[in-house]
Design an enzyme around this catalytic site. Structure first.
Site, PDB file in Angstrom:
ATOM      1  CG  HIS A 238      -1.033  -5.716   5.649  1.00  0.00           C
ATOM      2  ND1 HIS A 238      -1.058  -5.001   6.827  1.00  0.00           N
ATOM      3  CD2 HIS A 238      -2.100  -5.283   4.942  1.00  0.00           C
ATOM      4  CE1 HIS A 238      -2.092  -4.179   6.832  1.00  0.00           C
ATOM      5  NE2 HIS A 238      -2.732  -4.321   5.687  1.00  0.00           N
TER       6      HIS A 238
ATOM      7  CD1 TRP B  84      -5.792   2.859   7.470  1.00  0.00           C
ATOM      8  CD2 TRP B  84      -4.014   1.597   7.951  1.00  0.00           C
ATOM      9  NE1 TRP B  84      -5.343   2.337   6.291  1.00  0.00           N
ATOM     10  CE2 TRP B  84      -4.247   1.545   6.556  1.00  0.00           C
ATOM     11  CE3 TRP B  84      -2.932   0.873   8.474  1.00  0.00           C
ATOM     12  CZ2 TRP B  84      -3.449   0.806   5.691  1.00  0.00           C
ATOM     13  CZ3 TRP B  84      -2.151   0.141   7.610  1.00  0.00           C
ATOM     14  CH2 TRP B  84      -2.403   0.104   6.234  1.00  0.00           C
TER      15      TRP B  84
ATOM     16  NE  ARG C 129       0.348  -3.616  12.573  1.00  0.00           N
ATOM     17  CZ  ARG C 129      -0.703  -3.893  11.794  1.00  0.00           C
ATOM     18  NH1 ARG C 129      -1.449  -2.903  11.333  1.00  0.00           N
ATOM     19  NH2 ARG C 129      -1.003  -5.130  11.497  1.00  0.00           N
TER      20      ARG C 129
ATOM     21  CG  ASN D 216      -6.353  -4.066  12.369  1.00  0.00           C
ATOM     22  OD1 ASN D 216      -5.447  -3.792  13.160  1.00  0.00           O
ATOM     23  ND2 ASN D 216      -6.109  -4.544  11.155  1.00  0.00           N
TER      24      ASN D 216
ATOM     25  CG  PHE E 258      -8.224   5.287   6.276  1.00  0.00           C
ATOM     26  CD1 PHE E 258      -9.072   4.974   7.336  1.00  0.00           C
ATOM     27  CD2 PHE E 258      -8.550   4.807   5.024  1.00  0.00           C
ATOM     28  CE1 PHE E 258     -10.208   4.211   7.135  1.00  0.00           C
ATOM     29  CE2 PHE E 258      -9.678   4.042   4.807  1.00  0.00           C
ATOM     30  CZ  PHE E 258     -10.512   3.740   5.872  1.00  0.00           C
TER      31      PHE E 258
ATOM     32  CE1 TYR F 240      -9.912   2.016  10.345  1.00  0.00           C
ATOM     33  CE2 TYR F 240      -9.718  -0.374  10.564  1.00  0.00           C
ATOM     34  CZ  TYR F 240      -9.165   0.855  10.215  1.00  0.00           C
ATOM     35  OH  TYR F 240      -7.873   0.907   9.753  1.00  0.00           O
TER      36      TYR F 240
ATOM     37  CD  GLN G  57      -2.882  -1.157   2.338  1.00  0.00           C
ATOM     38  OE1 GLN G  57      -2.575  -1.865   3.295  1.00  0.00           O
ATOM     39  NE2 GLN G  57      -3.982  -0.420   2.328  1.00  0.00           N
TER      40      GLN G  57
ATOM     41  CD  GLU H  17      -5.292  -1.640   9.796  1.00  0.00           C
ATOM     42  OE1 GLU H  17      -6.443  -1.312   9.398  1.00  0.00           O
ATOM     43  OE2 GLU H  17      -4.563  -2.426   9.185  1.00  0.00           O
TER      44      GLU H  17
ATOM     45  CG  ASN I 188      -3.387  -6.401   9.016  1.00  0.00           C
ATOM     46  OD1 ASN I 188      -3.323  -5.705  10.028  1.00  0.00           O
ATOM     47  ND2 ASN I 188      -4.259  -6.154   8.041  1.00  0.00           N
ATOM     48  CD  GLU I 189      -7.886  -6.013   8.432  1.00  0.00           C
ATOM     49  OE1 GLU I 189      -8.156  -5.270   9.399  1.00  0.00           O
ATOM     50  OE2 GLU I 189      -8.238  -5.778   7.272  1.00  0.00           O
TER      51      GLU I 189
END
Length: 512
Positions: free
Chosen positions: A143, A440, A99, A331, A456, A333, A44, A397, A188-189
């Site tokens: 990730h 994030w 991170r 993470n 973000f 949100y 990313q 995150e 990651n997640e």
């Protein structure tokens, strides 16, 4: 029944709690060893997708499939070449930690075999640059970017062969970087990765089957593969963690963890069915991965509803997975209302969503923004404390999605930072074992679902500038003042003062 009653008490207590947006918070309110940072991931942010020996990952393949509005991460933010500039921005912002993830296909281009010297050099340079400026590196190993070579060879995470290959990759990282890395996260997640990648097919590796997939997948089985991929991810994590703990941890003095995406769930109504369904939601979306890590097996509800489609752990596997983490990464949100949908269990064709017997009701009032719900973060932390013995937690995150443009007055993101950092402080005072918070993201990056249409970041990246110049948003200034010990709130006078006085971050906040 005791667990259900406990959930209700926790949920009710946080609905009643009030987190005032006018509270003034400072970094000094938190323990000195609590860490604040920001995050990104390799594909990313790095760019240089085809440089210096890197080969494609499943993230590359996905990004070039047309599902991300024609965008891709071939260049992204070009952190591969601009990492020194970015570290300087971190220092000026006051970040205590960064991170980031390591690109497996940059370090080991074929997924296995020789290490790429250029990839090894890049990560050594990035880590050294961070440490030399007092920024802690927190590293994620996977990730959403499995080397495409392994996906093509044997199907990636749905094949047990991946456990060995991931363990070897992880050990290369421990051996080469572990003398300077204190915090490792294997995945990651993982729950989102397997659901979006193997059930709905909307994210890499885009596997699904009719009628369950949300896109036209060319291969996959939505009824079985999400469970299989999650099982192999848990085994791969446990194998890598065992390697780290047996060989490296004692001398490197580091920690290894696992990241899970967490919603806050609450009943849609006060009916017994919806209350029970809320616990089922926690079991399927969080306990799916947390229960094996803490207790050595999947939640009973999952085993009952999924039946033989969910793999079983052997006694040895259960022993290896149980306790194979030093911390959990979360993470977070949003919060979701849960309605019982037990009739789905009677459907002949079943996938993961049917097995949950749930209907999830998202309460967003504005589709472009996450509604601020500080009580929900408190609720998640309390649930983890009560259900899993209060393990060390890092919020990996938490952030606000906004349309990606050159408008730097991102007040909703400031409001989110203020609200959730305040909620986190309240949770710490209530006994949560949270150890760190990462917003994030550090800068606007290539986002999984919509490319460069949303952002973000604390920093805006001008994609029309050949140099990809970075500009601090209002949120970067706010976070900087907070991290440097200033007491900050959201009052209009405070906002004006922030814009006038915080001029130490460069480049200029005005885009000509």
């Amino acid at each position: 029944m005791w667990k259900l009653c406990e959930l209700l008490l926790v949920w009710a207590s946080f609905l009643a709690a009030e987190v005032s947006g006018a509270d003034r918070h400072s970094r000094h309110d938190f323990p000195s060893d609590f860490v604040f940072g920001a995050g990104t991931s390799a594909y990313q942010v790095e760019g240089a997708a085809n440089e210096d020996g890197r080969t494609p990952s499943i993230f590359d393949t996905y990004a070039h499939s047309g599902l991300t509005h024609g965008a891709n991460g071939d260049v992204a933010c070009d952190q591969y070449h601009k990492y020194k500039e970015d570290v300087q921005l971190m220092v000026e912002t006051g970040l205590e930690a960064y991170r980031f993830s390591i690109s497996w296909s940059r370090l080991i281009p074929n997924g296995r075999g020789p290490v790429n010297p250029k990839g090894l050099q890049y990560y050594n340079h990035l880590i050294d640059e961070l440490i030399s400026h007092g920024v802690q590196p927190h590293v994620t190993l996977h990730h959403a970017d499995l080397p495409q070579a392994l996906e093509d060879e044997y199907g990636g995470w749905i094949n047990r062969k991946i456990v060995k290959d991931f363990t070897v990759y992880a050990e290369v990282c421990f051996r080469e970087f572990g003398d300077r890395i204190r915090h490792w996260t294997t995945f990651n997640e993982a729950n989102v990765f397997v659901l979006a990648g193997y059930d709905s097919g909307i994210l890499p590796p885009q596997r699904c089957s009719f009628p369950f997939g949300l896109v036209n997948c060319s291969q996959g089985n939505s009824s079985i593969e999400p469970y299989l991929a999650a099982h192999n991810i848990l085994l791969a994590h446990a194998s890598a963690a065992r390697t780290y703990k047996n060989i490296y941890q004692e001398r490197q003095k580091g920690y290894i963890g696992f990241n899970i995406f967490a919603y806050h769930f609450s009943p849609f109504t006060n009916s017994t069915e919806d209350i029970i369904a809320t616990q089922r939601a926690y079991d399927f979306y969080f306990g799916w991965l947390a229960d094996p890590l803490v207790y050595g097996d999947y939640p009973e509800t999952m085993k009952k509803n999924a039946g033989p489609r969910i793999p079983s752990f052997t006694p040895l596997e259960s022993k290896l997975v149980k306790g194979s983490f030093d911390f959990l990464g979360i993470n977070f949100y949003d919060a979701v209302k849960v309605m019982d949908n037990s009739r789905s269990l009677d459907v002949t064709l079943r996938d993961y969503q049917a097995d949950t017997a749930l209907e999830l009701k998202f309460q967003q009032k504005n589709s472009s923004l996450f509604e601020l719900k500080p009580w929900a973060l408190q609720g998640v932390l309390e649930y983890i404390k009560q259900t899993y013995g209060n393990p060390p937690i890092y919020i990996h995150e938490n952030g606000q999605m906004m349309p990606r443009n050159a408008t730097l007055e991102d007040v909703p993101r400031v409001e989110l930072l203020q609200g959730y950092i305040g909620a986190l402080l309240d949770s710490l005072r209530n006994g949560s074992n949270a150890r760190g918070y990462f917003t994030w993201s550090f800068m606007d990056v290539f986002e999984l679902l919509d490319g460069y249409d949303s952002g973000f970041g604390l920093y805006y990246v001008d994609l029309d500038d050949p140099d990809l110049k970075r500009y601090p948003k209002h949120s970067a200034h706010w976070y900087s003042q907070f991290l440097k010990g200033g007491r900050v709130d959201l009052g209009s006078e405070s906002s004006i003062e922030l814009r006038q006085n915080l001029t130490t971050i460069s480049p200029s906040t005005v885009i000509e």
